[in-house]
Design an enzyme around this catalytic site. Structure first.
Site, PDB file in Angstrom:
ATOM      1  N   SER A 103       1.565  -8.744 -12.521  1.00  0.00           N
ATOM      2  CA  SER A 103       0.757  -8.148 -11.465  1.00  0.00           C
ATOM      3  C   SER A 103       0.515  -6.664 -11.685  1.00  0.00           C
ATOM      4  CB  SER A 103       1.437  -8.337 -10.107  1.00  0.00           C
ATOM      5  OG  SER A 103       2.703  -7.687 -10.091  1.00  0.00           O
ATOM      6  N   HIS A 158      -3.656 -13.549 -13.160  1.00  0.00           N
ATOM      7  CA  HIS A 158      -2.803 -13.103 -12.060  1.00  0.00           C
ATOM      8  C   HIS A 158      -3.036 -13.958 -10.832  1.00  0.00           C
ATOM      9  CE1 HIS A 158      -1.752  -9.936  -8.829  1.00  0.00           C
ATOM     10  NE2 HIS A 158      -0.682 -10.646  -9.143  1.00  0.00           N
ATOM     11  N   GLU A 184      -7.010 -13.545 -10.605  1.00  0.00           N
ATOM     12  CA  GLU A 184      -7.659 -12.524 -11.428  1.00  0.00           C
ATOM     13  C   GLU A 184      -7.491 -12.894 -12.896  1.00  0.00           C
ATOM     14  OE1 GLU A 184      -6.972  -8.546  -8.686  1.00  0.00           O
ATOM     15  OE2 GLU A 184      -5.288  -9.300  -9.870  1.00  0.00           O
ATOM     16  N   ASN A 236      -4.355  -5.181  -6.643  1.00  0.00           N
ATOM     17  CA  ASN A 236      -3.270  -4.201  -6.546  1.00  0.00           C
ATOM     18  C   ASN A 236      -3.745  -2.775  -6.827  1.00  0.00           C
ATOM     19  OD1 ASN A 236      -1.291  -5.945  -5.699  1.00  0.00           O
ATOM     20  ND2 ASN A 236      -0.561  -6.414  -7.746  1.00  0.00           N
TER      21      ASN A 236
END
Length: 340
Positions: free
Chosen positions: A165, A187, A199, A238
């Site tokens: 991540s 991800h 992702e 993120n």
């Protein structure tokens, strides 16, 4: 339903350290989006790590493999230690049991899903896999050691996808100098069984055909919603989320607003399901600190990457949020109480 004796049987089989079929009663680059059904599937998929994320990825891949229309023959689930392997098996069993009890799937469906998984503690069982999804803990040294080992045993053409991540996909690809074009990121989000987004991350080395094949595996085989992203820190979610959490904490440091009012403002003013400090507690303040410390170290000139004083103080004090019962809020299990 699945029983303790069935779980014990799984553990005993795993200790043999070999393959076991477990049968239970249970800057944008341009990529093509047109692949034939045969070219967009992987015959054998390996999942390395059956922890919080890995067991969910394994279940999603196995659910796809169990479909009559799937071109995937099976899933190889690997953990180096029997206790980790057994724990991962139990998590999948528990998840499938809940789906059966809620009548989301039938018992026969659960049986087929588990029967499509080969659980093993022997890394050599991954040698003939077409795709390996890595979901071990966020430790770059551990991941690098793993990829060095996999490089030595996997067949030519195996595609490697990390579920990291926050770590650099490019750095991991560099561990496999002759396989850089077959390396990318996938991800997933927690809980994998429920969260639709994945992702799919490319590096400067990633072959476009490899990217397209993984993208279509995510979209067409495991029925998730893939998005494309380059290898930027934190990828899309993120990269946007973590700095926003840090800004909320910085407001606490400056006494700009209270914890309660910051979270309430983002819920009612921005339509967020929970406020940033509530979310940070839920994620784990140690996890938040781990991510941002790594970014600050690697990108010291990026102004979005900061370490708020209150975050460091809470982690140093062992107040990690939901998991320890105290962070920005007081917690009783999954139930959030008042601000500290």
């Amino acid at each position: 339903m699945f029983t303790k004796s069935c779980i014990s049987k799984l553990a005993a089989q795993a200790t043999k350290n070999q393959q076991h079929k477990i049968v239970l009663s249970l800057p944008l680059r341009s990529f093509s989006t047109t692949l034939t059904s045969s070219s967009s599937s992987f015959e054998t998929v390996g999942v390395v790590g059956l922890g919080l994320m890995g067991h969910g990825i394994c279940q999603a891949a196995a659910t796809a493999a169990a479909s009559p229309s799937s071109a995937t023959n099976g899933i190889i689930a690997y953990e180096p230690k029997v206790e980790y392997l057994t724990r991962g098996q139990e998590r999948i069993i528990s998840s499938l049991s809940k789906l059966v009890s809620r009548e989301k799937i039938t018992q026969n469906d659960a049986d087929d899903i588990m029967n499509s998984i080969t659980f093993t503690t022997d890394m050599n069982d991954l040698s003939q896999t077409d795709l390996i999804v890595e979901a071990v803990i966020e430790n770059i040294d551990l991941k690098n050691d793993l990829y060095t080992s996999l490089d030595g045993i996997c067949k030519d053409g195996t595609v490697f996808a990390s579920n990291t991540s926050s770590l650099s996909i490019t750095e991991m690809a560099d561990i496999m100098p002759n396989r850089k074009s077959d390396f990318l990121g996938v991800h997933f989000f927690n809980p994998v069984q429920m969260m639709k987004l994945v992702e799919v991350i490319y590096t400067d080395y990633t072959d476009s055909a490899v990217f397209d094949k993984v993208y279509h595996w995510v979209e067409n085989d495991i029925k998730k919603v893939p998005v494309r992203c380059g290898d930027t820190p934190g990828f899309i979610v993120n990269r946007l989320l973590v700095p926003s959490l840090m800004q909320a904490m910085s407001m606490v440091d400056r006494d700009d607003a209270s914890v309660k009012d910051i979270d309430l403002s983002m819920k009612l003013g921005a339509g967020h399901p929970m406020g940033p400090l509530h979310l940070a507690d839920y994620i784990g303040l140690d996890t938040c600190l781990f991510i941002v410390e790594g970014w600050v170290e690697k990108f010291p000139n990026e102004p979005a990457f900061i370490i708020p004083k209150c975050l460091k103080e809470k982690v140093d004090a062992g107040d990690l949020g939901r998991k320890t019962g105290k962070g920005f809020y007081v917690w009783d299990g999954e139930k959030r109480g008042d601000p500290v």
